[in-house]
Design an enzyme around this catalytic site. Structure first.
Site, PDB file in Angstrom:
ATOM      1  N   LEU A   1       0.839  -1.205   0.000  1.00  0.00           N
ATOM      2  CA  LEU A   1       0.000   0.000   0.000  1.00  0.00           C
ATOM      3  C   LEU A   1       0.868   1.247   0.000  1.00  0.00           C
ATOM      4  O   LEU A   1       0.578   2.218  -0.718  1.00  0.00           O
ATOM      5  CB  LEU A   1      -0.921  -0.009   1.224  1.00  0.00           C
ATOM      6  CG  LEU A   1      -1.909   1.156   1.324  1.00  0.00           C
ATOM      7  CD1 LEU A   1      -2.896   1.103   0.167  1.00  0.00           C
ATOM      8  CD2 LEU A   1      -2.649   1.145   2.656  1.00  0.00           C
ATOM      9  N   ALA A   2       1.930   1.227   0.796  1.00  0.00           N
ATOM     10  CA  ALA A   2       2.822   2.387   0.838  1.00  0.00           C
ATOM     11  C   ALA A   2       3.479   2.631  -0.511  1.00  0.00           C
ATOM     12  O   ALA A   2       3.534   3.766  -1.001  1.00  0.00           O
ATOM     13  CB  ALA A   2       3.891   2.184   1.915  1.00  0.00           C
TER      14      ALA A   2
ATOM     15  N   LEU B   1     -13.854   7.255   0.322  1.00  0.00           N
ATOM     16  CA  LEU B   1     -14.268   8.619   0.629  1.00  0.00           C
ATOM     17  C   LEU B   1     -13.303   9.641   0.042  1.00  0.00           C
ATOM     18  O   LEU B   1     -13.576  10.849   0.085  1.00  0.00           O
ATOM     19  CB  LEU B   1     -14.385   8.798   2.140  1.00  0.00           C
ATOM     20  CG  LEU B   1     -15.419   7.897   2.826  1.00  0.00           C
ATOM     21  CD1 LEU B   1     -15.577   8.271   4.284  1.00  0.00           C
ATOM     22  CD2 LEU B   1     -16.762   7.962   2.115  1.00  0.00           C
TER      23      LEU B   1
ATOM     24  N   LYS C   1     -12.336   9.128  -3.211  1.00  0.00           N
ATOM     25  CA  LYS C   1     -12.636   9.106  -4.646  1.00  0.00           C
ATOM     26  C   LYS C   1     -13.306  10.428  -5.030  1.00  0.00           C
ATOM     27  O   LYS C   1     -14.214  10.905  -4.342  1.00  0.00           O
ATOM     28  CB  LYS C   1     -13.567   7.946  -4.979  1.00  0.00           C
ATOM     29  CG  LYS C   1     -12.997   6.565  -4.641  1.00  0.00           C
ATOM     30  CD  LYS C   1     -12.019   6.082  -5.675  1.00  0.00           C
ATOM     31  CE  LYS C   1     -11.622   4.627  -5.443  1.00  0.00           C
ATOM     32  NZ  LYS C   1     -10.648   4.144  -6.438  1.00  0.00           N
TER      33      LYS C   1
ATOM     34  N   ASP D   1     -15.274  -6.944   3.499  1.00  0.00           N
ATOM     35  CA  ASP D   1     -14.172  -6.324   2.769  1.00  0.00           C
ATOM     36  C   ASP D   1     -14.596  -5.031   2.082  1.00  0.00           C
ATOM     37  O   ASP D   1     -13.847  -4.050   2.061  1.00  0.00           O
ATOM     38  CB  ASP D   1     -13.618  -7.304   1.731  1.00  0.00           C
ATOM     39  CG  ASP D   1     -12.445  -6.739   0.950  1.00  0.00           C
ATOM     40  OD1 ASP D   1     -11.656  -5.972   1.533  1.00  0.00           O
ATOM     41  OD2 ASP D   1     -12.315  -7.052  -0.246  1.00  0.00           O
TER      42      ASP D   1
ATOM     43  N   HIS E   1     -16.946   0.538   2.379  1.00  0.00           N
ATOM     44  CA  HIS E   1     -16.992   1.418   1.207  1.00  0.00           C
ATOM     45  C   HIS E   1     -18.425   1.756   0.790  1.00  0.00           C
ATOM     46  O   HIS E   1     -18.800   2.925   0.682  1.00  0.00           O
ATOM     47  CB  HIS E   1     -16.286   0.764   0.012  1.00  0.00           C
ATOM     48  CG  HIS E   1     -14.849   0.460   0.229  1.00  0.00           C
ATOM     49  ND1 HIS E   1     -14.059   1.132   1.121  1.00  0.00           N
ATOM     50  CD2 HIS E   1     -14.036  -0.468  -0.348  1.00  0.00           C
ATOM     51  CE1 HIS E   1     -12.826   0.645   1.086  1.00  0.00           C
ATOM     52  NE2 HIS E   1     -12.797  -0.328   0.207  1.00  0.00           N
TER      53      HIS E   1
ATOM     54  N   LYS F   1     -16.235 -10.351  -6.789  1.00  0.00           N
ATOM     55  CA  LYS F   1     -14.974 -10.591  -7.486  1.00  0.00           C
ATOM     56  C   LYS F   1     -15.191 -11.554  -8.642  1.00  0.00           C
ATOM     57  O   LYS F   1     -16.151 -12.320  -8.655  1.00  0.00           O
ATOM     58  CB  LYS F   1     -13.938 -11.150  -6.506  1.00  0.00           C
ATOM     59  CG  LYS F   1     -13.444 -10.120  -5.498  1.00  0.00           C
ATOM     60  CD  LYS F   1     -12.249 -10.640  -4.727  1.00  0.00           C
ATOM     61  CE  LYS F   1     -11.612  -9.528  -3.916  1.00  0.00           C
ATOM     62  NZ  LYS F   1     -10.984  -8.492  -4.766  1.00  0.00           N
TER      63      LYS F   1
END
Length: 789
Positions: free
Chosen positions: A38-39, A207, A209, A263, A268, A361
């Site tokens: 992620l970083a 949030l 986006k 997830d 989200h 998915k």
């Protein structure tokens, strides 16, 4: 040499000198998990953009990339990640290069593993600021680490690394924020032990986006048009959707614990729901007002029932779990990889309006959006004018907040022209005039007003900027978090014990996941059970039901009488073949399913013409015959020891030659093919017994096999996704020459695949069983457990 403080105050940006300003304070940013995925993908880029935007604000910065790894190993990883940092397209390249170079000089790696490490960081920050004559404005700790590490890090920050009085502290947390209400509450209590609520920033990247961020301002800006119609009298339904084409491969351990609702939907999509349905505060810049309105909306959600959701699991998920988590073949899971959830809101504005939250998915497309569909009871007698067709009151009416990907492939807000023309901030949004002539939700794109961001920004860049500025409305407070989990936990406890519908994945899924709303509940359009023709479900245990499955005869019963029926059918086929040709050639598949048949034949069919029967193998694992995994070993233990078959009539596959297993140069496949050609007339077996794998394979021809599905080879080597990997197998072209093929399917573990292939479009490369199309007869023998579970 220019001192560090001077560098903070004086930067040559292109050809323009920015004069020294009075320093407003210093901000230290600490990114824990600095070398993680992620970083590397998002967080360093977001921090760089923060610095790029604030470099001349009067504040000075330092950046500390932290992890558990010793510096000698981690520093190279960190700076390799920093090399790829880039500026937005509208930034002058010279300015970008200068600021990037400065950012790299301000970034250091720190090992933060012990309490002493945190104490050392604190002292280093204080010492550096004292040397430069700077005062501290604040510290930002971004915890890009698993939640189980939060407590220890929080204790160390609070105990030895807080900034001095007068400076702010912001601690950023990444999801998941718990698994259910109890675990979320426990984690929240731990964090509140060390930090004040205003110091905690829980990130939901949705949030950030751009389209999601614009929902509330859009509603406020167009209040005159929306107030009369943004309610139960005019809105037919609201769809909040996130579809993905990727599967969970590489993340199955995470998915086994969380699944798609935990997830994606609980966080989200639920957060997006609040933006769409909450009452819009008068002052959107007041975070307290926004968060209070969100909390009121969450409190008004009607508790969901067990039939408020439909769930699914893509076909390859279970094999992936078994492989990645090293589970046994008898391991099964109810984890959802697809879910559609129906939500109703108990307030005057939204009573009776269905809100559909959908995510999955391995679906047919990658897209995410909010779609508000309006009721339309107008009937237009006059046909539309060619000059101005879009003003017709009969045009469908909808507003779409297109979050990303999909047909447009950029964030956008779309309003049908029959509603109103939107007006968005010109400095941030623009009309998407370059859109091609596509259809969007049943309407040509020309029938929408389409607005898109003037400059696309990554969600994490937006959120990091909001963290720095202390804008709490873009983050999840403890009260909002627990309110959301309170709503979702009861439904999840129910769904975790339900079997999801198995779907093929991608475009192959077709309409299998389509659902409808009936009496305020959801149900799939297609039936749950195996789709067969002429099935008599009142059959008793003494008579097997006859029906049609995939266009071929199917015999079904409970396992024991089904095996009895199959054994009798094999003996009948043997007697007919011997009477006609003098011999009976029977090819037997391996695995566990035929063992019960072998035992039945050895104990109850004393009149079986073994003397004239030749036994062949359909497939064999590349192991010695004495190995417990050997198919021939099973055949020998459960049948050959108990019946009198002439030795020359037994034909094991030559997988072990010259003390080497399945070596290509030993030409075992060619030898077995030659033996079949010389003994079996026209290479046409009288009967071939096959099984069905949970991934749709048969014999040892697995999904994605390059050889064995087509071609002129009779016998091939193949590879299994499970150990033992190497196999030898008859090919489907050879199997299809048989006079009769029987497919035996037993047990609850086969219910998902038998249900799946009953609906899926024939695709032998994805499900090799579809390639079984013999010139003779194909009969399915399926027990009730596999059919109905």
């Amino acid at each position: 040499m220019m001192p560090l403080r001077a560098l903070y105050c004086f930067l040559l940006l292109g050809a323009v000198a920015v004069l020294c300003r009075e320093n407003k304070g210093h901000v230290s940013v600490v990114l824990l998990g600095a070398t993680g995925d992620l970083a590397k993908k998002y967080l360093w880029q977001g921090l760089f953009h923060l610095y790029l935007n604030e470099v001349d604000s009067g504040y000075s910065f330092s950046f500390h990339g932290a992890a558990l790894t010793p510096p000698e190993k981690a520093e190279t990883l960190l700076f390799n990640a920093l090399k790829s940092l880039s500026c937005p397209a509208d930034i002058n390249p010279d300015r970008c290069a200068l600021v990037k170079d400065q950012f790299l000089k301000l970034t250091r790696y720190r090992q933060l593993k012990t309490a002493e490490n945190f104490t050392a960081l604190h002292q280093d920050i204080l010492t550096s600021l004292a040397e430069e004559g700077l005062h501290e404005a604040g510290r930002l700790f971004y915890l890009s680490v698993p939640p189980f590490a939060y407590a220890g890090i929080a204790q160390n920050i609070n105990g030895s690394c807080r900034p001095p009085p007068g400076a702010w502290l912001r601690v950023v947390l990444e999801k998941p924020f718990g698994h259910d209400y109890d675990s979320a509450e426990k984690l929240a209590n731990v964090m509140q032990t060390f930090f004040q609520e205003e110091e905690i920033y829980r990130v939901d990247h949705y949030l950030g986006k751009q389209t999601v961020e614009q929902i509330l301002p859009f509603r406020r800006r167009h209040q005159k048009h929306l107030d009369p119609i943004w309610n139960r009298h005019h809105v037919e339904r609201v769809e909040i959707v996130m579809k993905e084409t990727v599967d969970a491969k590489g993340r199955t351990s995470f998915y086994e614990e969380y699944g798609v609702i935990r997830d994606v939907i609980q966080n989200h999509l639920t957060e997006v729901l609040t933006y769409v349905a909450m009452e819009v505060p008068r002052n959107l810049s007041n975070s307290d007002d926004v968060l209070r309105a969100k909390l009121e909306l969450l409190a008004s959600l009607q508790p969901p029932e067990h039939n408020s959701a439909v769930i699914g699991q893509y076909q390859n998920y279970l094999p992936q779990v078994r492989e990645e988590m090293e589970k046994k073949q008898n391991y099964f899971t109810n984890t959802q990889t697809f879910a559609g959830v129906l939500i109703y809101i108990d307030n005057a504005r939204w009573e009776g309006v269905p809100f559909l939250l959908v995510s999955g998915k391995d679906l047919d497309e990658r897209t995410s959006y909010v779609r508000v569909v309006f009721k339309d009871n107008a009937f237009c007698v006059q046909k539309e004018s060619k000059e101005d067709p879009v003003k017709s009151s009969c045009q469908p009416k909808q507003i779409i907040f297109h979050i990303g990907n999909g047909a447009l492939n950029f964030p956008a807000i779309l309003v049908t022209r029959s509603l109103f023309k939107p007006s968005l901030p010109l400095s941030q949004w623009k009309e998407a005039s370059e859109v091609s002539n596509i259809s969007f939700f049943g309407q040509p794109i020309s029938e929408y007003y389409v607005q898109r961001p003037s400059q696309e920004r990554d969600a994490y860049t937006v959120l990091i900027s909001n963290i720095y500025r202390g804008r709490k409305s873009s983050f999840i407070t403890t009260k909002n978090l627990l309110a959301s989990w309170r709503f979702w936990t009861r439904l999840l406890e129910t769904l975790d014990n339900q079997t999801p519908r198995i779907y093929p994945g991608g475009a192959e899924t077709g309409s299998l996941l389509d659902f409808v709303i009936e009496q305020k509940v959801l149900r799939y359009v297609t039936n749950e059970d195996v789709e067969v023709i002429g099935m008599n479900q009142k059959t008793n245990t003494f008579a097997s039901a006859q029906s049609i499955f995939l266009g071929n005869t199917m015999v079904s019963n409970w396992a024991e009488p089904l095996i009895q029926k199959l054994a009798q059918d094999i003996q009948t086929a043997a007697e007919e073949a011997i009477q006609s040709r003098g011999t009976f050639h029977l090819a037997l598949s391996g695995g566990s399913s035929p063992i019960a048949l072998f035992q039945r034949l050895s104990k109850h069919h004393y009149g079986f013409p073994w003397k004239y029967t030749h036994l062949w193998l359909v497939d064999e694992r590349c192991v010695p015959f004495t190995d417990t995994d050997s198919n021939f070993g099973n055949l020998e233990r459960h049948l050959l020891r108990h019946v009198r078959v002439p030795y020359v009539n037994i034909h094991p596959m030559p997988v072990d030659r010259n003390q080497r297993l399945c070596a290509e140069e030993n030409k075992g496949t060619e030898e077995y093919a030659q033996e079949i050609s010389s003994l079996v007339s026209n290479s046409s077996f009288d009967l071939v017994l096959l099984g069905l794998g949970s991934d749709g394979h048969t014999a040892s021809i697995f999904p994605g096999s390059k050889d064995g599905i087509t071609g002129d080879k009779l016998v091939v080597f193949s590879e299994s996704p499970l150990k033992p990997i190497n196999r030898m197998s008859l090919t489907l072209p050879l199997i299809n020459k048989a006079q009769k093929v029987a497919v035996l399917v037993l047990g609850k573990g086969k219910h998902d695949i038998i249900t799946l292939i009953s609906r899926a479009k024939s695709n032998p490369e994805k499900w090799p069983i579809f390639g079984v199309k013999p010139t003779g007869q194909l009969v399915w023998y399926v027990d009730y457990d596999a059919m109905f579970r």
